[in-house]
Design a protein around this motif. Structure first.
Motif, PDB file in Angstrom:
ATOM      1  N   GLN A 117       0.822  -1.205   0.000  1.00  0.00           N
ATOM      2  CA  GLN A 117       0.000   0.000   0.000  1.00  0.00           C
ATOM      3  C   GLN A 117       0.859   1.260   0.000  1.00  0.00           C
ATOM      4  OE1 GLN A 117      -2.808   0.106   3.229  1.00  0.00           O
ATOM      5  NE2 GLN A 117      -3.183   2.288   3.009  1.00  0.00           N
ATOM      6  N   TYR A 118       1.861   1.303   0.858  1.00  0.00           N
ATOM      7  CA  TYR A 118       2.663   2.512   0.975  1.00  0.00           C
ATOM      8  C   TYR A 118       3.822   2.568  -0.023  1.00  0.00           C
ATOM      9  CZ  TYR A 118      -0.296   3.616   4.830  1.00  0.00           C
ATOM     10  OH  TYR A 118      -1.413   3.907   5.584  1.00  0.00           O
ATOM     11  N   SER A 119       4.111   1.475  -0.699  1.00  0.00           N
ATOM     12  CA  SER A 119       5.143   1.501  -1.738  1.00  0.00           C
ATOM     13  C   SER A 119       4.703   2.331  -2.936  1.00  0.00           C
ATOM     14  CB  SER A 119       5.489   0.083  -2.188  1.00  0.00           C
ATOM     15  OG  SER A 119       6.210  -0.563  -1.168  1.00  0.00           O
ATOM     16  N   ARG A 120       3.407   2.617  -3.022  1.00  0.00           N
ATOM     17  CA  ARG A 120       2.941   3.458  -4.131  1.00  0.00           C
ATOM     18  C   ARG A 120       3.528   4.873  -4.043  1.00  0.00           C
ATOM     19  NH1 ARG A 120      -2.259   3.554  -1.072  1.00  0.00           N
ATOM     20  NH2 ARG A 120      -2.537   5.669  -0.356  1.00  0.00           N
ATOM     21  N   TYR A 121       4.045   5.251  -2.853  1.00  0.00           N
ATOM     22  CA  TYR A 121       4.638   6.567  -2.676  1.00  0.00           C
ATOM     23  C   TYR A 121       6.093   6.654  -3.146  1.00  0.00           C
ATOM     24  CZ  TYR A 121       0.579   7.626   0.279  1.00  0.00           C
ATOM     25  OH  TYR A 121      -0.681   7.823   0.756  1.00  0.00           O
ATOM     26  N   MET A 122       6.627   5.552  -3.682  1.00  0.00           N
ATOM     27  CA  MET A 122       8.001   5.583  -4.188  1.00  0.00           C
ATOM     28  C   MET A 122       8.130   6.671  -5.251  1.00  0.00           C
ATOM     29  SD  MET A 122       9.970   3.292  -2.739  1.00  0.00           S
ATOM     30  CE  MET A 122      11.239   2.890  -3.922  1.00  0.00           C
ATOM     31  N   ASN A 123       9.191   7.458  -5.166  1.00  0.00           N
ATOM     32  CA  ASN A 123       9.529   8.552  -6.092  1.00  0.00           C
ATOM     33  C   ASN A 123       8.624   9.776  -5.935  1.00  0.00           C
ATOM     34  OD1 ASN A 123      11.675   7.059  -7.270  1.00  0.00           O
ATOM     35  ND2 ASN A 123      10.155   5.926  -8.451  1.00  0.00           N
ATOM     36  N   TRP A 124       7.720   9.775  -4.948  1.00  0.00           N
ATOM     37  CA  TRP A 124       6.913  10.960  -4.684  1.00  0.00           C
ATOM     38  C   TRP A 124       7.740  11.952  -3.880  1.00  0.00           C
ATOM     39  CZ3 TRP A 124       1.121  10.402  -3.098  1.00  0.00           C
ATOM     40  CH2 TRP A 124       0.447   9.643  -4.049  1.00  0.00           C
ATOM     41  N   ASN A 125       7.320  13.212  -3.889  1.00  0.00           N
ATOM     42  CA  ASN A 125       7.923  14.241  -3.055  1.00  0.00           C
ATOM     43  C   ASN A 125       7.544  13.957  -1.601  1.00  0.00           C
ATOM     44  OD1 ASN A 125       7.722  16.899  -1.506  1.00  0.00           O
ATOM     45  ND2 ASN A 125       8.907  17.470  -3.313  1.00  0.00           N
ATOM     46  N   ILE A 126       8.489  14.018  -0.690  1.00  0.00           N
ATOM     47  CA  ILE A 126       8.251  13.666   0.710  1.00  0.00           C
ATOM     48  C   ILE A 126       7.205  14.579   1.350  1.00  0.00           C
ATOM     49  CG2 ILE A 126      10.158  15.032   1.679  1.00  0.00           C
ATOM     50  CD1 ILE A 126       8.921  11.549   2.882  1.00  0.00           C
ATOM     51  N   GLN A 127       7.128  15.832   0.924  1.00  0.00           N
ATOM     52  CA  GLN A 127       6.124  16.753   1.477  1.00  0.00           C
ATOM     53  C   GLN A 127       4.714  16.298   1.094  1.00  0.00           C
ATOM     54  OE1 GLN A 127       7.144  18.799   3.714  1.00  0.00           O
ATOM     55  NE2 GLN A 127       9.280  18.375   3.217  1.00  0.00           N
ATOM     56  N   THR A 128       4.566  15.802  -0.123  1.00  0.00           N
ATOM     57  CA  THR A 128       3.271  15.272  -0.577  1.00  0.00           C
ATOM     58  C   THR A 128       2.900  14.033   0.222  1.00  0.00           C
ATOM     59  OG1 THR A 128       3.796  16.087  -2.789  1.00  0.00           O
ATOM     60  CG2 THR A 128       1.983  14.519  -2.619  1.00  0.00           C
ATOM     61  N   VAL A 129       3.876  13.177   0.507  1.00  0.00           N
ATOM     62  CA  VAL A 129       3.633  11.979   1.312  1.00  0.00           C
ATOM     63  C   VAL A 129       3.216  12.381   2.719  1.00  0.00           C
ATOM     64  CG1 VAL A 129       4.686   9.917   2.319  1.00  0.00           C
ATOM     65  CG2 VAL A 129       5.181  10.544  -0.048  1.00  0.00           C
ATOM     66  N   LYS A 130       3.890  13.367   3.304  1.00  0.00           N
ATOM     67  CA  LYS A 130       3.532  13.839   4.641  1.00  0.00           C
ATOM     68  C   LYS A 130       2.086  14.339   4.665  1.00  0.00           C
ATOM     69  CE  LYS A 130       8.072  15.320   6.334  1.00  0.00           C
ATOM     70  NZ  LYS A 130       8.853  16.495   6.786  1.00  0.00           N
ATOM     71  N   GLN A 131       1.684  15.075   3.633  1.00  0.00           N
ATOM     72  CA  GLN A 131       0.309  15.565   3.549  1.00  0.00           C
ATOM     73  C   GLN A 131      -0.676  14.408   3.421  1.00  0.00           C
ATOM     74  OE1 GLN A 131       0.389  18.242   0.235  1.00  0.00           O
ATOM     75  NE2 GLN A 131       1.167  19.967   1.445  1.00  0.00           N
ATOM     76  N   ALA A 132      -0.348  13.425   2.577  1.00  0.00           N
ATOM     77  CA  ALA A 132      -1.234  12.267   2.387  1.00  0.00           C
ATOM     78  C   ALA A 132      -1.400  11.498   3.694  1.00  0.00           C
ATOM     79  CB  ALA A 132      -0.681  11.353   1.290  1.00  0.00           C
ATOM     80  N   MET A 133      -0.311  11.282   4.426  1.00  0.00           N
ATOM     81  CA  MET A 133      -0.386  10.562   5.697  1.00  0.00           C
ATOM     82  C   MET A 133      -1.176  11.370   6.730  1.00  0.00           C
ATOM     83  SD  MET A 133       1.011   7.645   5.161  1.00  0.00           S
ATOM     84  CE  MET A 133       1.475   6.869   6.699  1.00  0.00           C
ATOM     85  N   SER A 134      -1.015  12.687   6.715  1.00  0.00           N
ATOM     86  CA  SER A 134      -1.760  13.553   7.623  1.00  0.00           C
ATOM     87  C   SER A 134      -3.255  13.473   7.328  1.00  0.00           C
ATOM     88  CB  SER A 134      -1.262  14.986   7.477  1.00  0.00           C
ATOM     89  OG  SER A 134      -2.053  15.856   8.242  1.00  0.00           O
ATOM     90  N   HIS A 135      -3.627  13.468   6.039  1.00  0.00           N
ATOM     91  CA  HIS A 135      -5.046  13.360   5.656  1.00  0.00           C
ATOM     92  C   HIS A 135      -5.635  12.024   6.079  1.00  0.00           C
ATOM     93  CE1 HIS A 135      -5.150  17.158   3.720  1.00  0.00           C
ATOM     94  NE2 HIS A 135      -4.469  16.820   2.644  1.00  0.00           N
ATOM     95  N   GLN A 136      -4.802  10.997   6.161  1.00  0.00           N
ATOM     96  CA  GLN A 136      -5.281   9.684   6.605  1.00  0.00           C
ATOM     97  C   GLN A 136      -5.355   9.597   8.131  1.00  0.00           C
ATOM     98  OE1 GLN A 136      -3.414   6.283   4.561  1.00  0.00           O
ATOM     99  NE2 GLN A 136      -2.679   7.742   3.038  1.00  0.00           N
ATOM    100  N   GLY A 137      -4.942  10.666   8.809  1.00  0.00           N
ATOM    101  CA  GLY A 137      -5.035  10.711  10.264  1.00  0.00           C
ATOM    102  C   GLY A 137      -3.797  10.231  10.992  1.00  0.00           C
ATOM    103  N   TYR A 138      -2.707   9.976  10.285  1.00  0.00           N
ATOM    104  CA  TYR A 138      -1.491   9.482  10.930  1.00  0.00           C
ATOM    105  C   TYR A 138      -0.562  10.642  11.235  1.00  0.00           C
ATOM    106  CZ  TYR A 138      -3.302   5.095   9.225  1.00  0.00           C
ATOM    107  OH  TYR A 138      -4.108   4.033   8.974  1.00  0.00           O
ATOM    108  N   ARG A 139       0.008  10.608  12.416  1.00  0.00           N
ATOM    109  CA  ARG A 139       0.964  11.631  12.845  1.00  0.00           C
ATOM    110  C   ARG A 139       2.350  11.013  12.860  1.00  0.00           C
ATOM    111  NH1 ARG A 139      -2.396  14.434  11.398  1.00  0.00           N
ATOM    112  NH2 ARG A 139      -4.062  15.314  12.617  1.00  0.00           N
ATOM    113  N   PRO A 140       3.354  11.828  12.551  1.00  0.00           N
ATOM    114  CA  PRO A 140       4.717  11.264  12.552  1.00  0.00           C
ATOM    115  C   PRO A 140       5.090  10.713  13.921  1.00  0.00           C
ATOM    116  CG  PRO A 140       4.685  13.427  11.513  1.00  0.00           C
ATOM    117  CD  PRO A 140       3.337  13.225  12.137  1.00  0.00           C
ATOM    118  N   SER A 141       5.719   9.542  13.915  1.00  0.00           N
ATOM    119  CA  SER A 141       6.243   8.977  15.162  1.00  0.00           C
ATOM    120  C   SER A 141       7.734   9.276  15.254  1.00  0.00           C
ATOM    121  CB  SER A 141       6.012   7.467  15.213  1.00  0.00           C
ATOM    122  OG  SER A 141       6.775   6.822  14.221  1.00  0.00           O
TER     123      SER A 141
END
Length: 180
Positions: A117-141
């Motif tokens: 599921q999360y391998s789909r973020y390969m080669n994405w911009n890390i800021q975009t990934v952070k936003q996507a994870m935030s929208h899913q309700g996950y906070r950085p650990s």
């Protein structure tokens, strides 16, 4: 009976018998890779020069239908994916026949599902990934140079990224035992 017809009938019968024998001797296997989340190419012919219309991931379960030694001196396995039914050639060092004998645990199955599921973020911009994870309700650990990690259920999802380009270069999912 005409000799030509008899010969063709015999060839067809042997071919059908061999096809059944190959299926009967199919060997369970698991795809493997040194890099978590990497795609394993499924090629149309047993050579690295052939097209790769499909791919799999480490942990995917397959049936090895037959093997051959390629012109590139690699052993190649012709596999059929258990879940999708896709077929093709995979280099032998990406196919682990002995690992298929051990049943996969629910925890490992969930980890592999999250890995895909999360391998789909390969080669994405890390800021975009952070936003996507935030929208899913996950906070950085964890947030450190060149890696951002999140707790997802009882798993730690870590995104490695290139500091210069800020693109995701790898994803690892590990069991933590913690819940978010």
């Amino acid at each position: 009976m005409k000799p030509k017809f008899a010969l063709l009938t015999a060839i067809a019968t042997v071919s059908l018998s061999l096809g059944t024998a190959v299926a009967a001797f199919a060997q369970a296997a698991v795809l493997t890779s040194n890099t978590a989340g990497s795609r394993i190419r499924v090629r149309s012919e047993p050579t690295t020069q052939a097209s790769a219309p499909h791919y799999g991931f480490a942990g995917d379960r397959v049936q090895v239908l037959w093997s051959t030694q390629g012109r590139d001196n690699y052993t190649w396995r012709y596999v059929k994916f258990n879940q999708s039914g896709a077929e093709g050639w995979i280099r032998g060092d990406f196919v682990n026949v002995s690992a298929a004998k051990a049943p996969i645990s629910d925890i490992e199955a969930q980890r592999l599902q999250l890995q895909r599921q999360y391998s789909r973020y390969m080669n994405w911009n890390i800021q975009t990934v952070k936003q996507a994870m935030s929208h899913q309700g996950y906070r950085p650990s964890e947030d450190r140079r060149m890696q951002v990690a999140y707790l997802v259920k009882s798993y730690r999802v870590a995104f490695n990224y290139n500091d210069r380009t800020e693109t995701v270069t790898g994803v690892q999912v590990n069991v933590t035992g913690q819940t978010n």
